[in-house]
Design a protein around this motif. Structure first.
Motif, PDB file in Angstrom:
ATOM      1  N   ALA A 251      -2.896  -3.465   4.683  1.00  9.01           N
ATOM      2  CA  ALA A 251      -2.862  -2.375   3.707  1.00  9.01           C
ATOM      3  C   ALA A 251      -3.540  -1.127   4.266  1.00  9.01           C
ATOM      4  CB  ALA A 251      -3.544  -2.809   2.413  1.00  9.01           C
TER       5      ALA A 251
ATOM      6  N   VAL B  13      -1.957   2.530   4.648  1.00  6.84           N
ATOM      7  CA  VAL B  13      -2.581   3.752   4.128  1.00  6.84           C
ATOM      8  C   VAL B  13      -2.627   4.824   5.213  1.00  6.84           C
ATOM      9  CG1 VAL B  13      -4.777   4.741   3.352  1.00  6.84           C
ATOM     10  CG2 VAL B  13      -3.930   2.617   2.333  1.00  6.84           C
TER      11      VAL B  13
ATOM     12  N   MET C  27       1.079   4.175  -2.837  1.00  2.36           N
ATOM     13  CA  MET C  27       0.683   5.538  -2.473  1.00  2.36           C
ATOM     14  C   MET C  27       1.825   6.532  -2.616  1.00  2.36           C
ATOM     15  SD  MET C  27      -1.935   5.264   0.749  1.00  2.36           S
ATOM     16  CE  MET C  27      -2.144   7.047   0.747  1.00  2.36           C
TER      17      MET C  27
ATOM     18  N   ALA D   3       0.830  -1.209   0.000  1.00  7.38           N
ATOM     19  CA  ALA D   3       0.000   0.000   0.000  1.00  7.38           C
ATOM     20  C   ALA D   3       0.863   1.257   0.000  1.00  7.38           C
ATOM     21  CB  ALA D   3      -0.930  -0.004   1.212  1.00  7.38           C
TER      22      ALA D   3
END
Length: 205
Positions: free
Chosen positions: A190, A194, A149, A145
């Motif tokens: 994940a 985040v 990102m 993740a």
């Protein structure tokens, strides 16, 4: 573990004996009270049905709030904030930081797996194995993740955020590493990744 979170947040910024006094108060008074609210038939478990398998809230959250209190008292590092400008302060040794994260990652298998507190039957052994697998997959989910990102937000991979996201995934799954399926553990981790990735720039604001 809760005390080590505090030491990480205040490293090189407080005197040794002040940190020892803070640690004694945390481990001797604050943490036992918080842990008793859930483990051992505490009111969170008995009245609210709250569950925390290995201490995502009772250990890591308590340590995090204590670290936040210490950081608010000590203040930001010198030179971090100059007016409205934020000065990045990257770690001085990324390979050593990565090694530390991998050691934590490995140690988390015992942290979560040991919280099963039994290994005397085939059922217990399978439960421990499931906990370890889910723990590993959650950490991997946090890493993936953060990789995605940071690539989107910063147009490059930020290794420091990725390393922290691995820990975020581990903390996220610690609340319940036994019940989820493997794919669910990946998504739980994940989600933790985040939160870490989004939280870093938000804290600077």
């Amino acid at each position: 573990t809760a005390a080590s979170i505090v030491s990480g947040a205040l490293a090189e910024r407080v005197k040794f004996w002040a940190l020892m006094a803070f640690t004694m108060a945390l481990t001797g008074l604050i943490y036992p009270i918080a842990a008793s609210w859930e483990w051992g038939g505490g009111y969170l478990d008995a009245e609210w049905g709250f569950a925390d398998f290995a201490g995502s809230t009772l250990v890591h959250s308590v340590g995090g709030w204590a670290a936040l209190a210490g950081a608010l008292i000590v203040g930001a590092r010198r030179g971090k904030y100059q007016g409205k400008r934020v000065t990045p302060m990257p770690g001085s040794n990324l390979p050593l930081a990565a090694l530390g994260v991998f050691i934590l990652w490995l140690g988390w298998f015992a942290f979560n797996g040991g919280s099963q507190a039994a290994l005397g039957s085939a059922s217990d052994a399978l439960s421990v194995a499931r906990v370890v697998v889910n723990t590993n997959m959650a950490a991997a989910g946090g890493v993936v993740a953060a990789l995605i990102m940071t690539s989107i937000i910063y147009k490059k991979i930020d290794i420091t955020i990725v390393l922290n996201a691995a820990i975020g995934g581990l903390v996220a799954i610690t609340a319940e590493p036994l019940a989820p399926a493997i794919w669910q553990a990946v998504f739980i981790g994940a989600f933790g990744g985040v939160i870490v990735t989004a939280g870093v720039p938000l804290l600077d604001r």
